[in-house]
Design an enzyme around this catalytic site. Sequence first.
Site, short mmCIF file in Angstrom:
data_model
loop_
_atom_site.label_atom_id
_atom_site.label_comp_id
_atom_site.label_asym_id
_atom_site.label_seq_id
_atom_site.Cartn_x
_atom_site.Cartn_y
_atom_site.Cartn_z
N LEU A 126 0.82 -1.21 0.00
CA LEU A 126 0.00 0.00 0.00
C LEU A 126 0.85 1.26 0.00
O LEU A 126 0.36 2.34 -0.31
CB LEU A 126 -0.92 0.00 1.23
CG LEU A 126 -2.09 -0.99 1.16
CD1 LEU A 126 -2.79 -1.05 2.51
CD2 LEU A 126 -3.07 -0.60 0.09
N TYR A 145 -8.36 -20.00 17.75
CA TYR A 145 -8.17 -19.18 16.55
C TYR A 145 -9.48 -19.05 15.77
O TYR A 145 -9.89 -17.94 15.40
CB TYR A 145 -7.09 -19.81 15.67
CG TYR A 145 -6.82 -19.06 14.39
CD1 TYR A 145 -6.12 -17.86 14.42
CD2 TYR A 145 -7.25 -19.57 13.17
CE1 TYR A 145 -5.87 -17.17 13.24
CE2 TYR A 145 -6.99 -18.89 11.99
CZ TYR A 145 -6.30 -17.69 12.03
OH TYR A 145 -6.06 -17.01 10.86
N LYS A 166 -11.86 -15.68 14.97
CA LYS A 166 -12.16 -15.27 13.60
C LYS A 166 -13.67 -15.25 13.34
O LYS A 166 -14.16 -14.40 12.61
CB LYS A 166 -11.45 -16.19 12.61
CG LYS A 166 -9.93 -16.07 12.65
CD LYS A 166 -9.48 -14.66 12.36
CE LYS A 166 -7.97 -14.51 12.35
NZ LYS A 166 -7.54 -13.13 12.04
N SER A 190 4.28 -17.26 5.06
CA SER A 190 5.43 -16.37 5.10
C SER A 190 5.98 -16.18 3.69
O SER A 190 5.69 -16.95 2.78
CB SER A 190 6.52 -16.93 6.02
OG SER A 190 7.07 -18.09 5.45
#
Length: 303
Positions: free
Chosen positions: A49, A183, A187, A218
Amino acid sequence: MGVMLVLMLPLLLLGISGLLFIYQEVSRLWSKSAVQNKVVVITDALSELGKGGARLVLCGKNWEKLESLYDSLISVADPSKTFTPKLVLLDLSDISCVQDVAKEVLDCYGCVDILINNASVKVKGPAHKISLELDRKIMNANYLGPITLTKVLLPNMISRRTGQIVLVNSIQGKFGLPFRTAYAASKHAALGFFDCLRAEVEEYDVVVSTVSPVFIRSHHAHPERGNWSASIWKFFSRKLTQGEHPVEVAEEVMSTVRRRKQEVLMANPIPRAAVYIRALFPEFFFAVVACGVKDRLSVPGEG
């Protein structure tokens, strides 16, 4: 007639290629104009960005990584067309500091045009072996932190009747998988909050967007290549583990901001189909998931 078609084919292909080139160039320029001169706050910053001429506020809990990102942006940026990014140390799991950081950003720029909630903490393990303390940490980082930051910045957007909030979430906000209870729960909660918020702020011209990849791998990681059997679960799992590269996610976020899209699912056909199977055929979905747990528990050393 056949000879004419053969002669016209290269011209037709050339024309299509030209149109595709023009479309790509227009899309690239449009992507930049979407954030040009706007204040963009990014948690766990997406560096792509920075090329759009935005007034970036890069947030993260690791100062060395923030400085490295800062240096990489400055090294490729045109000083006449870009602004110097502002670095902010922010740990979303520390709810008390989130409000102070949001106020610091507002005091610095006076407004926030685009908020990109991108930070996420993962944990994997059986539910009964994950402590409540770790459950709280995951919920703070993935749910309470982002909504706290959003709630502090939102009144400014509402009063100005403009703004966009982007949640980079996960496909596990749509359905849960074994050994990821904390997790997936965080979410699910985040997706539920921002889905509700979308309807609430529409009248103020504030756009709420969610981008849900399978997961973000990654920069150097690649999908694992193993000797998989033909079981449904292992085929399903293999497709789920092929996550998106960070650059691909950054580009999708840019597209989401530019087009003001409300929901984006970044997934190949297998996990994408799983979303619909979970909704339409829950018993079948649960059976497949349960088979996967049995397969894993039967593998020596993986219990």
